[in-house]
Design a protein around this motif. Sequence first.
Motif, short mmCIF file in Angstrom:
data_model
loop_
_atom_site.label_atom_id
_atom_site.label_comp_id
_atom_site.label_asym_id
_atom_site.label_seq_id
_atom_site.Cartn_x
_atom_site.Cartn_y
_atom_site.Cartn_z
N LEU A 282 -8.72 18.34 -7.85
CA LEU A 282 -8.80 17.81 -9.39
C LEU A 282 -8.47 16.42 -9.33
O LEU A 282 -7.31 16.12 -9.26
N LEU A 283 -9.13 15.71 -9.90
CA LEU A 283 -9.02 14.27 -10.16
C LEU A 283 -8.86 13.76 -11.61
O LEU A 283 -10.04 14.35 -12.41
N ILE A 284 -8.00 13.32 -12.22
CA ILE A 284 -7.78 12.76 -13.53
C ILE A 284 -7.79 11.34 -13.55
O ILE A 284 -7.07 10.67 -12.89
N GLU A 285 -8.66 10.49 -14.51
CA GLU A 285 -8.49 9.13 -14.76
C GLU A 285 -7.43 9.12 -15.84
O GLU A 285 -7.59 9.44 -16.90
N THR A 286 -6.38 8.27 -15.24
CA THR A 286 -5.23 8.17 -16.10
C THR A 286 -5.16 6.58 -16.79
O THR A 286 -5.44 5.72 -15.80
N ALA A 287 -4.74 6.35 -17.80
CA ALA A 287 -4.40 5.11 -18.22
C ALA A 287 -2.99 4.72 -17.73
O ALA A 287 -1.88 5.50 -18.27
N SER A 288 -2.83 3.93 -16.81
CA SER A 288 -1.43 4.09 -16.16
C SER A 288 -1.57 2.60 -15.33
O SER A 288 -2.44 2.01 -14.82
N LEU A 289 -0.31 2.05 -14.98
CA LEU A 289 0.04 0.97 -14.68
C LEU A 289 0.68 1.40 -12.77
O LEU A 289 1.41 0.59 -12.30
N TRP A 290 0.61 2.67 -12.69
CA TRP A 290 1.37 3.08 -11.42
C TRP A 290 0.93 2.47 -10.43
O TRP A 290 1.71 2.29 -9.19
N ALA A 291 -0.48 2.28 -10.18
CA ALA A 291 -1.01 1.57 -9.01
C ALA A 291 -0.38 -0.01 -8.71
O ALA A 291 -0.33 -0.45 -7.74
N ARG A 292 0.35 -0.33 -10.05
CA ARG A 292 0.85 -1.56 -9.45
C ARG A 292 2.47 -1.50 -9.48
O ARG A 292 3.05 -2.47 -9.25
N THR A 293 2.90 -0.47 -9.46
CA THR A 293 4.28 0.00 -9.04
C THR A 293 4.67 -0.31 -7.64
O THR A 293 4.73 0.69 -7.25
N THR A 294 4.61 -1.73 -7.15
CA THR A 294 4.66 -1.68 -5.80
C THR A 294 6.26 -2.03 -5.40
O THR A 294 6.52 -1.50 -4.22
N SER A 295 7.01 -2.53 -6.25
CA SER A 295 8.50 -2.78 -5.70
C SER A 295 9.45 -2.64 -6.85
O SER A 295 10.27 -3.37 -7.35
N PRO A 296 9.75 -1.35 -7.14
CA PRO A 296 10.75 -0.74 -8.05
C PRO A 296 11.85 -0.90 -7.66
O PRO A 296 11.86 -0.50 -6.43
N ARG A 297 12.99 -1.59 -8.19
CA ARG A 297 14.47 -1.24 -7.77
C ARG A 297 14.66 0.41 -7.30
O ARG A 297 15.30 0.44 -6.14
N PHE A 298 14.22 1.00 -7.94
CA PHE A 298 14.62 2.40 -7.87
C PHE A 298 13.34 3.55 -7.48
O PHE A 298 12.44 3.45 -8.49
N GLY A 299 13.00 3.63 -6.16
CA GLY A 299 11.88 4.39 -5.70
C GLY A 299 11.94 4.48 -4.24
O GLY A 299 13.26 4.73 -3.98
N PHE A 300 11.08 4.43 -3.52
CA PHE A 300 10.64 4.57 -2.00
C PHE A 300 11.44 3.35 -1.10
O PHE A 300 10.93 2.61 -1.23
N GLY A 301 12.60 3.74 -0.68
CA GLY A 301 13.28 2.73 -0.17
C GLY A 301 13.82 3.28 1.30
O GLY A 301 13.23 4.17 1.98
N ILE A 302 14.70 2.29 2.17
CA ILE A 302 14.87 2.66 3.35
C ILE A 302 15.42 4.15 3.72
O ILE A 302 15.05 4.61 4.57
N LYS A 303 16.40 4.53 2.75
CA LYS A 303 16.90 5.93 3.06
C LYS A 303 15.73 6.93 3.06
O LYS A 303 15.83 7.75 3.85
N MET A 304 15.02 6.81 1.91
CA MET A 304 13.89 8.01 1.87
C MET A 304 13.02 7.81 3.28
O MET A 304 12.45 8.87 3.75
N ASN A 305 12.56 6.56 3.61
CA ASN A 305 11.64 6.29 4.64
C ASN A 305 12.37 6.97 6.05
O ASN A 305 11.78 7.54 6.80
N THR A 306 13.50 6.77 5.91
CA THR A 306 14.27 7.23 7.50
C THR A 306 14.44 8.65 7.20
O THR A 306 14.08 9.28 8.30
#
Length: 491
Positions: A282-306
């Motif tokens: 199921l796919l939903i088209e959302t009004a969203s800026l999530w695809a632009r969220t490339t470099s948030p301070r709080f997110g997927f970083g080194i610890k999570m990657n490791t």
Amino acid sequence: MKNRKQYTFIYILGAALIFSAGCKKYLEHAPDMRTKLNSVEKVGELLVSAYPKADYITFAESASDNAEDKGEGVGSEDQRYVDPYHWEDVDSRAQGSPTFYWNNSYEAIAAANQALAAIAEESDNEEYLPYKGEALVARAYAHFMLAVLYAKTYDPAGDNSSPGIPYVTEPETVVFGQYDRGTVASTYEMIEKDLEEGLPLIKNSAYNVPKYHFNIAAAHAFAARFYLFKGEYDKVIEHVNNIYPSGDFKSNLRPWATRYYSYGSGEMQINFTKATENSNLLLIETASLWARTTSPRFGFGIKMNTQLFINDNVTGTNFDHRIWSYGVPNYTLLKWREHFVRTSANATIGFPYTIVPVLTADEALMNRAEAYAEVGNFEAALSDINTFASTRIRDYNESEHAVTLEKIADFYATDDPKEGVVQTILDFKKAEFIQEGVRWFDILRHRLPVTHNLIDVNKKETFITLEPDDPRRLFQLPEEVEKSGIERNPR
């Protein structure tokens, strides 16, 4: 541990365009389109709006343990990511906020109710039945997501008398009508009623592109998630079995270790959310800026990657997801691609949208594995786990990589097979759904504490923890609901 390739992805964004469409307030106006819904085609068209056109990922992912503080000045600090990371109420009504998701969910419910009201007025409504099924299941889904995010989590063995969310079943005819939250128990009863009535009516032939609607497979996947929250594991297994009557899950899982691994950055972004991807149910088209969220301070970083993609997991190796970077420590799996809709053919402004796969074959398989574990069928649970792992490990070899009870006992240092199998499933899902918000659902169901690190300007690191009974695990309702007699969540 194998050597793994990490890729740098250079993201170039043109002039930032502000998405300024005002979000509509819940029950701010009283739409009534029933007089216009005088054909099967018009009802079908209306149901395109019966899905929440907003993302929950922005706040659910930030609140989960799939996010980390990368450090002062490392990335952007939009409040829509910062506040959930600190488990503070988001002071924003824009896309990506809990308020935006709440309002869009009730708009979706209103569309479903209008369609159902129109169908009820037809004396001979046989042609309408697939759309009635879609409307009922879509209404159940929107209410379920609201209940998960804004009410206490359903306790299969406990008290569910705490406030639920308003279950709206009639088109609004007045502004700021009075509503009641009911209880978590009553909310789940009504979700189940809609789901059980609607699912048998759905027909894939009613849609040009079934994956943008509640098709049969998606409806069963939703039912499986719902019953996993309810703790009715036999029903979870039954509904997942009905997604692919042939039983073939392996060819319908995301091909991370094969086709995806060979993609360049553009191919990955294009393909992940396509309707032609087998995994997307199921796919939903959302009004969203999530695809632009490339470099948030709080997110997927080194610890999570490791933790998720470099360290070995219980298979004895690691998952071969191709990891990209917008500049270390900002990592991504390039799941998202923005669709920018201009206000007119010659306009330079418009609105960003992100297609979100809200139900997938991968989640459904892992939900069945957990249900098997809960009923003590560890052989079946391990079979599902290994099917999942086989599509995430390059050159998968059963004799070398297959997960066994012995491996689980050693890796997790536990003598309880159920505990170990469930932990394996949760860890696999934690990696699989990073940057998708799904981890938050497992945190709620299993009452997992969440610990976040905080790095100050002197690079000193401290930690904060969200405990299982903390009221901040419930996202806050919009302020305006009080005009409809609805009590907001305690703080």
